[in-house]
Scaffold this active site. Structure first.
Site, PDB file in Angstrom:
ATOM      1  CG  HIS A 199      33.139  29.003  29.612  1.00  0.00           C
ATOM      2  ND1 HIS A 199      32.182  28.033  29.868  1.00  0.00           N
ATOM      3  CD2 HIS A 199      34.270  28.576  30.226  1.00  0.00           C
ATOM      4  CE1 HIS A 199      32.717  27.069  30.592  1.00  0.00           C
ATOM      5  NE2 HIS A 199      33.983  27.374  30.824  1.00  0.00           N
ATOM      6  CE  LYS A 239      45.215  42.328  45.972  1.00  0.00           C
ATOM      7  NZ  LYS A 239      46.275  41.343  46.270  1.00  0.00           N
ATOM      8  NE  ARG A 280      47.132  46.162  43.552  1.00  0.00           N
ATOM      9  CZ  ARG A 280      47.860  45.583  44.517  1.00  0.00           C
ATOM     10  NH1 ARG A 280      49.139  45.309  44.307  1.00  0.00           N
ATOM     11  NH2 ARG A 280      47.318  45.301  45.694  1.00  0.00           N
ATOM     12  CG  LEU A 333      49.668  42.014  42.624  1.00  0.00           C
ATOM     13  CD1 LEU A 333      48.671  42.312  41.508  1.00  0.00           C
ATOM     14  CD2 LEU A 333      48.923  41.674  43.910  1.00  0.00           C
ATOM     15  NE  ARG A 376      29.334  27.214  35.391  1.00  0.00           N
ATOM     16  CZ  ARG A 376      30.250  26.680  34.576  1.00  0.00           C
ATOM     17  NH1 ARG A 376      29.890  26.291  33.359  1.00  0.00           N
ATOM     18  NH2 ARG A 376      31.496  26.535  34.968  1.00  0.00           N
ATOM     19  CD  GLU A 405      53.857  37.405  42.818  1.00  0.00           C
ATOM     20  OE1 GLU A 405      53.851  38.554  43.298  1.00  0.00           O
ATOM     21  OE2 GLU A 405      53.030  37.032  41.966  1.00  0.00           O
ATOM     22  CE1 TYR A 417      42.793  39.942  47.072  1.00  0.00           C
ATOM     23  CE2 TYR A 417      42.712  38.985  44.875  1.00  0.00           C
ATOM     24  CZ  TYR A 417      43.339  39.136  46.097  1.00  0.00           C
ATOM     25  OH  TYR A 417      44.529  38.479  46.332  1.00  0.00           O
TER      26      TYR A 417
END
Length: 288
Positions: free
Chosen positions: A101, A145, A51, A201, A99, A177, A32
């Site tokens: 993995h 991110k 990014r 990040l 579903r 951070e 995101y």
């Protein structure tokens, strides 16, 4: 009526539905970005979009659009929602599949984006905010991110429960951070911040203010610093898309400097605002 961007279509929020087996919902399998809007324009939009593509590549997710197509659609979204000052939140997941993995053999990424009115935090930037120190319990790919933010949320909630704005994270005494920001200290007229490794990040605001430092004569050291360094700093601030450059005036109940935004922090706020105005146009003046 709020308009959202759903894949390549503009629809009402009520029309935007996501499958229960979407991998973003079940696994956090996606990435995101949050882009700041000032005067109806994206600030550092190119950097945010780049990014997004970099994060997607790191998780082997092929995005269903080009950077140019995405930029065009995001500006249309801003226009359709008549957004002047705020944010765009955008995310892309690996899509819906039974579903399991491992990655599905077939599947189509799902992209969503929406806007939100968010004012500049002028009062807080003028007065400063408080922070706590918390252990960094996140995974080791913080450079991506991704949608996996539970560690960040737990730290932010602890800060909130103690009446603070942010949690400054550390790994065995080395500051990394903030829970939703990059962290900086000023000591002896030098700026220190953790290098852009897998442990943080590499924030777009972080990059912009580092770019601006030479113009005000501030030396930058992209070097890890310790909790002792943090507590002995002349100035402390955090930086993020929504918080801009936010002074930290107290950490765990102990004053930073004279418990007010420092001179270097204020200089950075000024040149950062000038950078916003250069890209996006005039802003309402911040009174000190």
């Amino acid at each position: 009526m709020t308009i959202v961007l759903y894949n390549d279509q503009f629809v009402s929020r009520e029309e935007c539905t996501v499958d229960i087996e979407d991998r973003g919902y079940q696994f956090g399998d996606g990435v995101y970005e949050v882009i700041r809007i000032y005067s109806g324009k994206m600030f550092t939009g190119k950097e945010h979009i780049t990014r997004l593509f970099e994060s997607a590549e790191k998780i082997r997710l092929e995005l269903p659009f080009t950077k140019e197509e995405l930029t065009e659609n995001l500006y249309k979204l801003v226009e359709k929602n008549n957004l002047h000052t705020g944010t765009i939140y955008l995310q892309v997941t690996r899509g819906a599949s039974a579903r399991q993995h491992q990655f599905p053999l077939e599947g189509k990424p799902v992209f969503t984006a929406y806007t939100k009115e968010v004012a500049r935090p002028e009062a807080q930037m003028n007065e400063g905010v408080t922070a706590i120190i918390a252990e960094d319990v996140r995974w080791l790919r913080c450079d991506i991110k991704s949608l996996n933010l539970l560690g960040n949320l737990l730290a932010k909630q602890e800060a909130y429960s103690q009446g603070s704005f942010e949690a400054i994270l550390h790994r065995e005494g080395t500051v990394t951070e903030g829970s939703s920001s990059n962290a900086f200290i000023i000591k002896n007229n030098k700026l220190f911040t953790h290098p852009a490794t897998n442990l943080i990040l590499n924030g777009i605001t972080r990059r912009e203010l580092i770019r601006l430092c030479p113009g005000i004569g501030l030396e930058v050291k992209e070097e890890a610093f310790t909790l002792d360094d943090l507590q002995a700093a002349d100035e402390v601030f955090i930086a993020s898309t929504t918080a801009e450059i936010m002074p930290i005036v107290q950490i765990d109940g102990k004053a930073v400097g004279n418990a007010a935004p420092g001179e270097w922090t204020q200089k950075l706020q000024s040149v950062f605002k000038a950078s916003i105005q250069e890209q996006c146009g005039e802003l309402v003046k911040v009174e000190r």
